[in-house]
Design an enzyme around this catalytic site. Structure first.
Site, PDB file in Angstrom:
ATOM      1  N   LYS A   1       5.560  63.716  43.753  1.00 31.62           N
ATOM      2  CA  LYS A   1       5.509  62.808  44.900  1.00 31.62           C
ATOM      3  C   LYS A   1       6.621  63.070  45.912  1.00 31.62           C
ATOM      4  CE  LYS A   1       8.083  58.914  42.907  1.00 31.62           C
ATOM      5  NZ  LYS A   1       9.201  58.954  43.854  1.00 31.62           N
ATOM      6  N   THR A   2       7.840  63.381  45.431  1.00 32.30           N
ATOM      7  CA  THR A   2       8.945  63.628  46.362  1.00 32.30           C
ATOM      8  C   THR A   2       8.664  64.872  47.202  1.00 32.30           C
ATOM      9  OG1 THR A   2      10.482  62.656  44.765  1.00 32.30           O
ATOM     10  CG2 THR A   2      11.441  63.924  46.563  1.00 32.30           C
TER      11      THR A   2
ATOM     12  N   GLU B   1       8.086  54.768  46.179  1.00 27.32           N
ATOM     13  CA  GLU B   1       8.053  53.752  45.113  1.00 27.32           C
ATOM     14  C   GLU B   1       7.503  52.413  45.630  1.00 27.32           C
ATOM     15  OE1 GLU B   1       8.522  54.718  42.215  1.00 27.32           O
ATOM     16  OE2 GLU B   1      10.132  56.176  42.052  1.00 27.32           O
TER      17      GLU B   1
ATOM     18  N   GLN C   1       3.067  52.476  37.096  1.00 23.35           N
ATOM     19  CA  GLN C   1       4.492  52.486  36.763  1.00 23.35           C
ATOM     20  C   GLN C   1       5.237  51.306  37.397  1.00 23.35           C
ATOM     21  OE1 GLN C   1       6.566  56.453  36.293  1.00 23.35           O
ATOM     22  NE2 GLN C   1       4.843  57.151  37.536  1.00 23.35           N
TER      23      GLN C   1
ATOM     24  N   ARG D   1       7.496  60.295  29.900  1.00 24.75           N
ATOM     25  CA  ARG D   1       8.814  60.954  30.002  1.00 24.75           C
ATOM     26  C   ARG D   1       8.818  62.254  29.201  1.00 24.75           C
ATOM     27  NH1 ARG D   1       9.476  59.400  34.232  1.00 24.75           N
ATOM     28  NH2 ARG D   1       7.407  58.513  33.921  1.00 24.75           N
TER      29      ARG D   1
END
Length: 728
Positions: free
Chosen positions: A34-35, A218, A247, A592
């Site tokens: 996403k970044t 976010e 999330q 994770r």
């Protein structure tokens, strides 16, 4: 770099970067880049669509995320990136207030008050109003005021509801103090900007002209005020929000998942793009994460797919107790290390901070370097050190550091000067510190009553044999839970109580495992654990953290621990919204892991000093790791197998009731009374005239009427008055 986007990005990423839609919703799953998409989109707007950098606003939640975004953009577009508006919600809004706050009476001479100074002001106000600060702690007023300032009611100049004694008056005095000192607080930054936009349309239009392209990272974590700020400046402009509804794990601090779920209702002509190619994990791991999250109803829906050929390993292990759980994990870590894998790629995750103790002890014993992330190591936590200080003085009456701490906590009205004189007398005359308190003559008549209580505590400890009972007596004797409630907000106080309960459990475990266990050896074991953690080089370590703290991180090997009903999911997740957030938390934990994922649970666990049994977590069944017919499963969709639930609903240790911290009752302390035979118990099978057969999941006895959370076969989870239920 921007000329070869179709080669550098997958199809969905490319569509998200080049889309011309004015309203763009990017649902970015874990590990989907996403970044990268946000930064490439900003660069593309500037380079390909000739958007002026000064007309772009990028909003993040942390300074770290903002710094990373700036760094990536500089590598893409160079000096042009310096003209972008990139920052957190609070930093962006503070800059707006600095420029135009005079429109609502907040000019650039106003400064931001420190959080600790806010509490000082509230304490003074509470005292001046003659409010009993034991029944109505200043921190609770501060917490209530902060919550209120993040509502539209505050924006519209309303007063807070009287949820506490004289809250509205305390709020007014607090605001008067801020204004007279030319302060704004942290909560004011967004709310005052929204107020200004409502009041002065010309100022709003000015910022709509500046921020023609808005990008938000976010987005699932935004609250009502943040989403209102964005909608005010975003209407009629280009807005792109990036987030993952699966999330959204911060509902407890105000985040509203509805913001991302209802984005297409708030904005017109919305294009939704889902990023589902995961560049982090093997498909086996993603499959069980997908399985779990599909049980949530309130989601936009997506299925993660691995973009890499990664061989993933998954193992579930059910151990007899928490000690064997930690031993199993340490042996597996040794196995991983033996294959030349870095410690930095190993993480142990847990639902509650208090769970870290067993892992810290086992890692120390095995000589494996580790670090507790996002929290202090167990024996260094304030509340643990507070109680241990009394035990240390009892054991060694020349321990100056512990004497200072125990004498000052809780507050007894004794200053540092008096304590220094007592210590000097002890050193000069060769008497222990407790005798020095009596003999030195340094204590005033006013202080003597508190000193007598302090000394009496140590006298009575002589008659208490076990370490666990000594701890319990100290907690009770100094009204420590009252002290926590007075000086901490509810959430913090609850965590501290959990840690005190874990200290009690540590004493029980020590006495059960060591022949002739004594206080001196117990204190030595706590000191060894603490010093081992402090002295090690932490650059290459096993990481221990709560699942909340793990968000945004990734590891080759992940251990998700304590997968039991009441622990994970939490016993507080009594309604559908709560269990969905717990399930999202589980999804975060699972995603994770990159290559190896271990899942563990314990048949019985030492909790609040008592052995209790809990069924395996519902999430294990949803993952497909445990059959719904397993004899120890509490299956929320059937009521066939509940016989193994045990007495895990007990939240008490000694005479203390943890729930008294979070209730609305003005009173505090007292014993946890066991339910009478007429009351329902967790795991009871019940029936209802309308909903049919079900099983009791939890019980709320805080009000006048007993309320029962029941899972019904036919209609799911309901909260019902006990008077409408019959036992089966």
């Amino acid at each position: 770099m921007l000329d070869n986007l179709e080669e550098e990005l997958n199809k969905e990423q490319y569509d998200a970067v080049v889309s011309k839609n004015r309203s763009l919703l990017i649902i970015a799953g874990a590990g989907t880049g996403k970044t990268r998409v946000i930064t490439y989109r900003i660069a593309y707007l500037i380079k390909k669509y000739d958007v002026r950098p000064g007309n772009i606003l990028a909003v993040t939640f942390t300074n770290k995320a903002a710094a990373e975004m700036k760094s990536r953009l500089y590598s893409l577009i160079g000096a042009l990136s310096t003209a972008l508006h990139i920052g957190t919600f609070h930093s962006i809004c503070l800059n707006i207030l600095r420029t135009d706050g005079h429109c609502i009476g907040v000019d650039d001479s106003y400064s931001v008050i420190d959080q600790d100074d806010r509490l000082v002001i509230i304490k003074r106000i509470v005292k001046d109003l003659g409010i009993d600060d034991k029944r109505y702690p200043p921190r609770k007023y501060l917490h209530s005021i902060s919550e209120f300032k993040n509502t539209i009611g505050y924006v519209n100049y309303n007063k807070p509801n009287e949820t506490m004694l004289k809250l509205s008056l305390v709020f007014d005095r607090y605001q008067e103090q801020l204004n007279s000192s030319r302060f704004i607080d942290f909560d004011d930054m967004l709310s005052l900007v929204v107020r200004m936009f409502y009041k002065d349309s010309s100022v709003l239009e000015k910022y709509r002209e500046i921020y023609k392209h808005i990008l938000v990272d976010e987005y699932q974590d935004t609250n009502k005020i943040q989403s209102t700020f964005l909608s005010l400046i975003g209407k009629g402009n280009n807005i792109c929000v990036v987030g993952d509804d699966d999330q959204s794990i911060y509902g407890w601090r105000g985040a509203e998942i509805a913001n991302i779920l209802n984005f297409d209702k708030e904005y017109e002509d919305v294009k939704e793009i889902k990023l589902v190619e995961n560049y982090r994990a093997g498909q086996k791991i993603l499959d069980i994460a997908n399985n779990v999250i599909e049980y949530n109803i309130n989601r936009r829906g997506k299925t993660l797919v691995s973009a890499k050929e990664i061989e993933a390993e998954i193992r579930y292990e059910k151990l007899s107790n928490e000690s064997l759980e930690s031993n199993f994990i340490i042996e597996e870590i040794k196995s991983v290390i033996s294959k030349d894998r870095d410690l930095v790629d190993i993480a142990i995750l847990y639902r509650k901070n208090s769970q870290s103790r067993n892992f810290e002890i086992s890692l120390n014993r095995a000589g494996i370097k580790h670090k507790v992330i996002g929290a202090t190591s167990f024996y260094q936590r304030k509340e643990v050190k507070d109680i241990l200080s009394y035990l240390r003085v009892y054991e060694n009456r020349f321990d100056i550091l512990s004497f200072r701490r125990s004498l000052k906590i809780p507050t007894r009205g004794i200053g540092d000067g008096t304590v220094d004189k007592v210590i000097l007398y002890s050193q000069t005359n060769g008497v222990d510190l407790l005798h020095s308190l009596v003999e030195s003559g340094c204590v005033s008549k006013k202080q003597q009553v508190e000193i007598d209580k302090y000394l009496q505590l140590f006298i009575k400890l002589d008659n208490i044999v076990s370490i666990r009972d000594k701890i319990n007596y100290i907690v009770e004797g100094i009204d420590y839970l009252l002290y926590l409630r007075q000086y901490d907000d509810i959430d913090t106080a609850n965590k501290r109580v959990d840690n005190i309960a874990e200290l009690y459990s540590a004493a029980v475990a020590f006495e059960e495992s060591v022949d002739g266990a004594n206080l001196r050896d117990f204190l030595a074991s706590t000191a060894l654990t603490s010093s081992a953690t402090e002295e090690q080089d932490l650059t290459n370590t096993v990481k221990l953290m709560t699942i909340h703290a793990s968000k945004g991180l990734e590891f080759d090997t992940v251990f998700i621990t304590g997968l039991e009903e009441g622990l994970f999911p939490s016993s507080q997740s009594s309604d559908d919204g709560d269990i969905e957030e717990e399930r999202r938390l589980c999804y975060v934990a699972l995603t994770r892991a990159k290559r190896r994922l271990y899942l563990t649970s314990a048949r019985e666990r030492l909790t609040y000093g008592k052995r209790s049994r809990s069924p395996s977590s519902i999430f294990l069944r949803e993952m497909g790791m445990v059959s719904s017919k397993s004899s120890d499963m509490l299956d929320r969709s059937t009521s066939d197998n509940y016989s193994d639930y045990g007495d895990s609903s007990s939240d008490s240790y000694g005479d203390y009731d943890r729930s008294s911290l979070s209730g609305s009752s003005d009173s505090y302390g007292g014993s946890l009374k066991k339910a009478s035979s007429d009351d329902f118990s967790v795991a009871d099978k019940v029936s209802h005239k309308v909903f049919g057969d079900g099983v009791v999941l939890s019980i709320d006895r805080s009000g006048e009427s007993e309320k029962i959370v029941v899972h019904f076969k036919s209609s799911g989870q309901k909260k019902i008055l006990s008077s409408f239920l019959d036992r089966r």
